[in-house]
Scaffold this active site. Structure first.
Site, PDB file in Angstrom:
ATOM      1  N   ARG A  51       0.812  -1.225   0.000  1.00 40.42           N
ATOM      2  CA  ARG A  51       0.000   0.000   0.000  1.00 40.42           C
ATOM      3  C   ARG A  51       0.840   1.267   0.000  1.00 40.42           C
ATOM      4  NH1 ARG A  51      -3.253  -1.481   5.205  1.00 40.42           N
ATOM      5  NH2 ARG A  51      -1.087  -1.944   5.644  1.00 40.42           N
ATOM      6  N   LYS A 148       3.946 -19.262   5.229  1.00 42.61           N
ATOM      7  CA  LYS A 148       3.379 -19.791   6.477  1.00 42.61           C
ATOM      8  C   LYS A 148       2.956 -18.621   7.368  1.00 42.61           C
ATOM      9  CE  LYS A 148       6.517 -20.262  10.216  1.00 42.61           C
ATOM     10  NZ  LYS A 148       7.348 -20.968  11.132  1.00 42.61           N
ATOM     11  N   HIS A 178      10.305 -23.271   4.294  1.00 40.58           N
ATOM     12  CA  HIS A 178      11.670 -23.027   3.832  1.00 40.58           C
ATOM     13  C   HIS A 178      12.646 -24.104   4.310  1.00 40.58           C
ATOM     14  CE1 HIS A 178      11.932 -20.993   7.760  1.00 40.58           C
ATOM     15  NE2 HIS A 178      13.210 -21.264   7.710  1.00 40.58           N
ATOM     16  N   LYS A 182      16.344 -26.245   2.246  1.00 41.91           N
ATOM     17  CA  LYS A 182      17.724 -26.312   2.750  1.00 41.91           C
ATOM     18  C   LYS A 182      18.484 -27.427   2.040  1.00 41.91           C
ATOM     19  CE  LYS A 182      16.905 -24.409   7.344  1.00 41.91           C
ATOM     20  NZ  LYS A 182      17.934 -23.365   7.393  1.00 41.91           N
ATOM     21  N   GLU A 216      16.495 -22.691  19.259  1.00 41.69           N
ATOM     22  CA  GLU A 216      16.872 -21.298  19.008  1.00 41.69           C
ATOM     23  C   GLU A 216      17.372 -20.680  20.304  1.00 41.69           C
ATOM     24  OE1 GLU A 216      13.895 -19.245  16.148  1.00 41.69           O
ATOM     25  OE2 GLU A 216      12.726 -20.634  17.330  1.00 41.69           O
ATOM     26  N   ASP A 235       3.903 -23.124  15.384  1.00 40.81           N
ATOM     27  CA  ASP A 235       4.912 -22.365  14.659  1.00 40.81           C
ATOM     28  C   ASP A 235       6.013 -23.257  14.081  1.00 40.81           C
ATOM     29  OD1 ASP A 235       5.789 -19.752  13.863  1.00 40.81           O
ATOM     30  OD2 ASP A 235       7.421 -19.914  15.307  1.00 40.81           O
ATOM     31  N   HIS A 240       7.617 -27.370  10.069  1.00 39.87           N
ATOM     32  CA  HIS A 240       9.027 -27.713   9.816  1.00 39.87           C
ATOM     33  C   HIS A 240       9.406 -29.102  10.343  1.00 39.87           C
ATOM     34  CE1 HIS A 240       9.197 -23.631   8.691  1.00 39.87           C
ATOM     35  NE2 HIS A 240       9.360 -23.117   9.879  1.00 39.87           N
ATOM     36  N   LYS A 331      12.576 -21.939  22.173  1.00 38.14           N
ATOM     37  CA  LYS A 331      13.259 -20.641  22.139  1.00 38.14           C
ATOM     38  C   LYS A 331      14.071 -20.453  23.413  1.00 38.14           C
ATOM     39  CE  LYS A 331      10.182 -18.325  19.018  1.00 38.14           C
ATOM     40  NZ  LYS A 331      11.219 -18.223  17.982  1.00 38.14           N
TER      41      LYS A 331
HETATM   42  P1  NAP Z   1       5.359  -7.358   7.444  1.00 33.02           P
HETATM   43  O1  NAP Z   1       6.773  -6.967   7.686  1.00 33.02           O
HETATM   44  O2  NAP Z   1       4.314  -6.896   8.363  1.00 33.02           O
HETATM   45  O3  NAP Z   1       5.001  -6.892   5.966  1.00 33.02           O
HETATM   46  C1  NAP Z   1       3.695  -6.939   5.455  1.00 33.02           C
HETATM   47  C2  NAP Z   1       3.697  -6.421   4.033  1.00 33.02           C
HETATM   48  O4  NAP Z   1       2.363  -6.494   3.529  1.00 33.02           O
HETATM   49  C3  NAP Z   1       4.148  -4.973   3.907  1.00 33.02           C
HETATM   50  O5  NAP Z   1       4.846  -4.822   2.689  1.00 33.02           O
HETATM   51  C4  NAP Z   1       2.816  -4.235   3.853  1.00 33.02           C
HETATM   52  O6  NAP Z   1       3.014  -2.969   3.237  1.00 33.02           O
HETATM   53  C5  NAP Z   1       1.993  -5.206   3.016  1.00 33.02           C
HETATM   54  N1  NAP Z   1       0.545  -5.066   3.194  1.00 33.02           N
HETATM   55  C6  NAP Z   1      -0.154  -5.069   4.366  1.00 33.02           C
HETATM   56  N2  NAP Z   1      -1.465  -4.908   4.127  1.00 33.02           N
HETATM   57  C7  NAP Z   1      -1.609  -4.801   2.787  1.00 33.02           C
HETATM   58  C8  NAP Z   1      -2.727  -4.609   1.917  1.00 33.02           C
HETATM   59  N3  NAP Z   1      -3.974  -4.480   2.376  1.00 33.02           N
HETATM   60  N4  NAP Z   1      -2.497  -4.561   0.589  1.00 33.02           N
HETATM   61  C9  NAP Z   1      -1.244  -4.673   0.096  1.00 33.02           C
HETATM   62  N5  NAP Z   1      -0.156  -4.844   0.855  1.00 33.02           N
HETATM   63  C10 NAP Z   1      -0.328  -4.917   2.193  1.00 33.02           C
HETATM   64  O7  NAP Z   1       5.210  -8.949   7.379  1.00 33.02           O
HETATM   65  P2  NAP Z   1       6.345 -10.029   7.038  1.00 33.02           P
HETATM   66  O8  NAP Z   1       7.103 -10.320   8.275  1.00 33.02           O
HETATM   67  O9  NAP Z   1       7.088  -9.624   5.820  1.00 33.02           O
HETATM   68  O10 NAP Z   1       5.466 -11.334   6.744  1.00 33.02           O
HETATM   69  C11 NAP Z   1       4.754 -11.533   5.543  1.00 33.02           C
HETATM   70  C12 NAP Z   1       4.185 -12.950   5.531  1.00 33.02           C
HETATM   71  O11 NAP Z   1       5.258 -13.881   5.592  1.00 33.02           O
HETATM   72  C13 NAP Z   1       3.268 -13.278   6.711  1.00 33.02           C
HETATM   73  O12 NAP Z   1       2.294 -14.196   6.284  1.00 33.02           O
HETATM   74  C14 NAP Z   1       4.212 -13.976   7.688  1.00 33.02           C
HETATM   75  O13 NAP Z   1       3.526 -14.863   8.542  1.00 33.02           O
HETATM   76  C15 NAP Z   1       5.081 -14.743   6.717  1.00 33.02           C
HETATM   77  N6  NAP Z   1       6.410 -15.091   7.240  1.00 33.02           N
HETATM   78  C16 NAP Z   1       7.266 -14.116   7.633  1.00 33.02           C
HETATM   79  C17 NAP Z   1       8.528 -14.460   8.104  1.00 33.02           C
HETATM   80  C18 NAP Z   1       9.527 -13.409   8.506  1.00 33.02           C
HETATM   81  O14 NAP Z   1      10.638 -13.792   8.880  1.00 33.02           O
HETATM   82  N7  NAP Z   1       9.209 -12.150   8.466  1.00 33.02           N
HETATM   83  C19 NAP Z   1       8.900 -15.811   8.180  1.00 33.02           C
HETATM   84  C20 NAP Z   1       8.001 -16.784   7.748  1.00 33.02           C
HETATM   85  C21 NAP Z   1       6.755 -16.404   7.283  1.00 33.02           C
HETATM   86  P3  NAP Z   1       1.960  -1.748   3.416  1.00 33.02           P
HETATM   87  O15 NAP Z   1       1.676  -1.644   4.884  1.00 33.02           O
HETATM   88  O16 NAP Z   1       2.670  -0.584   2.835  1.00 33.02           O
HETATM   89  O17 NAP Z   1       0.767  -2.136   2.648  1.00 33.02           O
END
Ligand code: NAP
Length: 483
Positions: A51, A148, A178, A182, A216, A235, A240, A331
């Site tokens: 967004r 996930k 992921h 690996k 971890e 989680d 995993h 953890k």
């Molecule tokens: P995040 O840092 O909160 O990022 C969310 C992203 O989604 C931002 O780019 C946000 O940008 C965008 N977004 C939110 N609402 C939106 C909307 N209505 N329309 C379009 N874009 C939107 O989350 P994240 O950590 O990257 O995680 C993303 C996904 O990956 C989740 O499902 C999470 O469970 C999964 N995941 C993450 C990790 C990790 O290490 N981070 C690991 C495994 C899985 P705007 O606010 O500008 O829209």
């Protein structure tokens, strides 16, 4: 060693959540590394979508910073950042609204592979699929990548599968775990099915037990709110650890083909027995003088969510009846270490009664911090003094065995994203697999919720609660040290 990298076919990859943590830490640095390796075709286009009101130039700056921070490029690779950024574009889009969708449509090309990466909160998955369809952006050659957590129980996973199935065929859906990307996890399959040596011994007749540990050192960090609704079972174990268990326990597939492999994994999950309450231990790390505990970290003093879990699982089939699989994950433990250990049985009769101690062959597969394998072999301790035996590891670290170049193995995300473009689903979870995994975990979770069980406290920097030690002691076994 000469690597044989062939560029994948031209693609448009749209990353919804292209400014988020995962995109900046893993997805885009991973794509950059593939670019440096020569795997990215000239006609690759990567479109970040979120967004935020960015233009292409600001998005490229954001991603250049992320690459420097998270890909840690060498001087040689650093010089390639500019070239990589030319493949990037940004669209300001609202997954729930109408803004940005026509702009996205105008960027997409008809003659390339089209992939949509849902790196956003799972609550947006169904709506995104719907929007993609209503703007006519999905064709038979389109793929969708889903992060996930894939549901929080069987009912929500089914609902998510159903929402995706409205607009995508199963062979278009790539559910990421992921761990499956690996190098060592794939090596597990190579070791099992590419050698004659292990497979004849890979059963309850020769294997005493199997341990799978994902430990971890960090706590829940900034993810406290999410983690309190999830816990170690949801989680880590449901996805995993169960995927690792499947790869160890599955029958040899007839070929290395996505459905052949996933059919065998599914059979393993379906053969898992329910876990008795006494075979399951949950824990929460507690505060010490310098560090806050789990309850403070999640901001919920009455939380019953677990930051540690250990359990004993049984697979009811001919191969594994009688061989327990011990799983644990937590953890704030002593070390960051992920390991699978195949502990073989004692020799049926010792001809060296004075050799001292028991000696066992252990095949240990390390996933992190370093990927590699060791096989403990019992040999004679060198020197005079009679027949004393000692266990010596045969070390199969990639770096030593295959040369320095091979130590630079691609990150799991790099490999998995390239597999999406190649259309290879072998290392992705199928919908029925995910549902079967929830069908096994759901009763365990509802069991402790109904009983009102409280996780046992454990010290930060320990190996988890004492009860987890007892889980193996009761069976005259012990956990391998977390180091
Ligand atoms: P995040 O840092 O909160 O990022 C969310 C992203 O989604 C931002 O780019 C946000 O940008 C965008 N977004 C939110 N609402 C939106 C909307 N209505 N329309 C379009 N874009 C939107 O989350 P994240 O950590 O990257 O995680 C993303 C996904 O990956 C989740 O499902 C999470 O469970 C999964 N995941 C993450 C990790 C990790 O290490 N981070 C690991 C495994 C899985 P705007 O606010 O500008 O829209």
């Amino acid at each position: 060693m000469v690597s044989r990298i062939i560029p994948v076919e031209p693609f448009d990859l749209v990353i919804f959540g292209g400014t988020g943590d995962l995109a900046r830490r893993k997805i885009l640095p991973g794509l950059f590394r593939r670019f440096c390796a020569g795997q990215m075709p000239d006609r690759a286009q990567i479109i970040g979508a979120a967004r935020g009101e960015l233009d292409d130039a600001r998005y490229r700056t954001l991603i250049a910073e992320a690459i420097i921070e998270f890909a840690k490029p060498s001087a040689e690779d650093h010089a390639q950042i500019e070239g990589f950024l030319k493949h990037l574009a940004f669209v300001s889009i609202d997954a729930k609204g109408t803004r940005g969708w026509e702009a996205l449509e105008s960027l997409l090309r008809d003659d390339v592979v089209r992939a949509f990466y849902f790196s956003v909160a799972p609550a947006l998955f169904g709506g995104l699929a719907e929007q993609l369809h209503s703007y006519g952006l999905v064709d038979n050659n389109s793929r969708v990548v889903v992060e996930k957590p894939f549901g929080r129980d069987l009912a929500s996973a089914k609902a998510l599968n159903a929402a995706l199935a409205v607009h995508f065929n199963e062979d278009q859906v790539y559910r990421i775990d992921h761990y499956l990307g690996k190098e060592t996890v794939q090596n597990l399959m190579a070791v099992r099915f590419g050698n004659m040596l292990f497979e004849p011994l890979w059963n309850s007749q020769y294997v005493d037990h199997i341990q799978i540990t994902v430990a971890e050192t960090v706590g829940v960090g900034g993810r406290g709110g999410y983690y309190d609704t999830s816990g170690a079972m949801r989680d880590m174990v449901q996805n995993h650890l169960m995927q690792l268990l499947c790869l160890i326990a599955m029958e040899p597939p007839a070929k290395f083909d996505p459905d052949a492999v996933r059919d065998e994994k599914l059979k393993v999950i379906r053969a898992l027995d329910p876990v008795a309450p006494q075979d399951l231990v949950r824990g929460q790390y507690r505060a010490n003088e310098t560090q806050s505990g789990f309850l403070e970290d999640v901001g919920n003093p009455t939380s019953k969510t677990e930051s540690f879990i250990a359990l004993k699982a049984h697979i009811s089939n001919w191969r594994w009846a009688g061989t327990p699989f011990y799983l644990r994950s937590g953890k704030c433990l002593r070390a960051r270490s992920s390991e699978i250990a195949i502990v073989f049985k004692d020799t049926p009769h010792s001809i060296f009664p004075d050799a001292g101690g028991t000696h066992r062959n252990v095949l240990s597969i390390q996933l992190q911090p370093n990927e590699g394998m060791t096989l403990d072999v019992t040999i004679k301790e060198p020197g005079p003094g009679g027949m004393r035996l000692v266990d010596v590891p045969l070390d199969m670290s990639f770096a030593e065995a295959l040369g320095a170049e091979s130590a630079d193995v691609p990150d799991a995300y790099e490999r998995l994203i390239m597999d999406v473009i190649r259309g290879n689903q072998t290392l992705f979870m199928r919908g029925d697999e995910v549902e079967a995994a929830w069908a096994w975990t759901d009763p365990l979770i509802s069991g402790w919720e109904t009983r009102g069980d409280r996780p046992a406290p454990y010290d930060i920097g320990s190996s988890g609660p004492d009860d987890a030690m007892m889980l193996l002691h009761r069976d005259s076994r012990r956990w391998r040290e977390v180091r």
